[in-house]
Design an enzyme around this catalytic site. Sequence first.
Site, PDB file in Angstrom:
ATOM      1  N   ASN A  45       0.870  -1.177   0.000  1.00 55.80           N
ATOM      2  CA  ASN A  45       0.000   0.000   0.000  1.00 55.80           C
ATOM      3  C   ASN A  45       0.908   1.229   0.000  1.00 55.80           C
ATOM      4  OD1 ASN A  45      -1.775   2.070   0.509  1.00 55.80           O
ATOM      5  ND2 ASN A  45      -2.649   1.201   2.365  1.00 55.80           N
TER       6      ASN A  45
ATOM      7  N   ARG B  27      -2.752  -2.055  -3.162  1.00 58.43           N
ATOM      8  CA  ARG B  27      -3.938  -1.240  -2.899  1.00 58.43           C
ATOM      9  C   ARG B  27      -3.797   0.061  -3.673  1.00 58.43           C
ATOM     10  NH1 ARG B  27      -5.041   3.047   1.607  1.00 58.43           N
ATOM     11  NH2 ARG B  27      -7.234   3.442   1.258  1.00 58.43           N
TER      12      ARG B  27
ATOM     13  N   HIS C 199     -12.828   3.418   0.749  1.00 56.49           N
ATOM     14  CA  HIS C 199     -12.903   2.361   1.777  1.00 56.49           C
ATOM     15  C   HIS C 199     -13.628   1.122   1.249  1.00 56.49           C
ATOM     16  CE1 HIS C 199     -12.632   5.721   5.029  1.00 56.49           C
ATOM     17  NE2 HIS C 199     -11.428   5.189   4.833  1.00 56.49           N
TER      18      HIS C 199
ATOM     19  N   GLY D   9     -12.426   5.868  11.233  1.00 55.66           N
ATOM     20  CA  GLY D   9     -11.014   5.970  11.563  1.00 55.66           C
ATOM     21  C   GLY D   9     -10.605   7.403  11.322  1.00 55.66           C
TER      22      GLY D   9
ATOM     23  N   ARG E  91     -10.351  16.092   8.262  1.00 58.41           N
ATOM     24  CA  ARG E  91     -11.169  16.506   7.118  1.00 58.41           C
ATOM     25  C   ARG E  91     -12.535  16.967   7.594  1.00 58.41           C
ATOM     26  NH1 ARG E  91     -10.328  11.005   4.084  1.00 58.41           N
ATOM     27  NH2 ARG E  91      -8.061  10.901   4.195  1.00 58.41           N
TER      28      ARG E  91
ATOM     29  N   GLY F 150     -14.260   2.796  15.071  1.00 56.40           N
ATOM     30  CA  GLY F 150     -15.460   1.950  15.103  1.00 56.40           C
ATOM     31  C   GLY F 150     -15.252   0.652  15.853  1.00 56.40           C
TER      32      GLY F 150
ATOM     33  N   GLU G 231      -8.448  -5.267   5.370  1.00 54.60           N
ATOM     34  CA  GLU G 231      -8.353  -4.911   3.949  1.00 54.60           C
ATOM     35  C   GLU G 231      -7.243  -5.695   3.255  1.00 54.60           C
ATOM     36  OE1 GLU G 231      -9.336  -0.356   3.552  1.00 54.60           O
ATOM     37  OE2 GLU G 231      -8.560  -0.739   5.555  1.00 54.60           O
TER      38      GLU G 231
END
Length: 397
Positions: free
Chosen positions: A10, A90, A179, A209, A240, A331, A385
């Site tokens: 990734n 990814r 995601h 997250g 954000r 979460g 993932e």
Amino acid sequence: MSNSFVLVINSGSSSLKFAVIDSVSGDAIVSGLGECFGLPEAVISWKHNGEKVEESIDQPDNHHQHAINRIVALMDSLGFTADLVAIGHRIVHGGEKFTSTVRITETVTAEIEKLADLAPLHNPAGAIGIRAAMAAFPSLPQFAVFDTAFHQTMPEKAFTGAISNELYTEYGIRRYGFHGTSHYFVSREAAKMLNKPVEESSFISVHLGNGASVCAISNGQSVDTSMGFTPLSGLMMGTRCGDLDPGIIEFLMKKGWSQEKVFDALNKKSGFLGVSGITSDARGVLEAMEEGHEGAKLAFEVFTYRVAKYIGSYMIPLDHLDAVIFTGGIGENSLPIRSEILRNLKLLGFVEDEKANADARFGASGIVAKSELLGAVAMVIPTNEEFVIAQQSVELL
């Protein structure tokens, strides 16, 4: 030794995560991170058998290539090279071009680079990682798994912006969502937990997250999601802003703010950090809230309220609801945040099981609330993932 190991890579703009995944069990045999690329303090570290090793990257440039070269040496020294069957990458943005995992060719890599306009920080870095890995492992098949691919099943009414159609046809401006690998994975795991075919299940997946998004999943397919053209829209996140009146951008620019300053503020200085005034980390916000910090309390309330509001609105694209799924770092682990979101869903009938909610943390999954009204549950499922990337790479073999 297993013969189904996949090296998952990734690549970020200044970092590179990697893991060797057993594609049958999903276990990470080795996991590591190269970070601070482009800076003198660039390092690469990895964990194997509970032991962590860290070393500096002393090359002045091309840190991605050096990190890949170090991974090659590491695979050799640990005796994994012969057991690798594939490499999975990814990639953040596949646009409308990539609707599923693909085997990487020079053409695919060039297409990923062409999509850089849609993900300027991520796609060029992903392509650098691909080229470095292709040079280092020329005989291994390599695959690209896209964050956006799972959401390509959204109906037109969900992905179309209420703007001039030529902005879509000329520039590809629409909802893409992100995601995707996480939402895909937890929806399959949730169906198993409920002993129900995923093709007959309806879920609202809540990935919380530092980046956060909600996804409505009907019969195993994404039908709506909160992130849009970029990962800036939807929920409030670590730094954000999430959904925002676009008129604010014009307002600030008329006040003399540069375009760069505006988007730096919205991407890097908003969310938990902006509202609390102290930190982008949810754990720090909760600690400060317990000490009576008003900004932290407000950040907690804004975040949990917005998540609950999205969950409520995502009942609309579904014909029934089997479960709300919590995943992602917040979460999976933050008990106060889950509890408050569930309290905000009281009109949907959700009643928290406080003990079950406390137990379902730090890698544990479980059902944490039930709604008799909807015949649905809320559950926690740790995302994986890397496992999805490994599985999909092996499936394409």
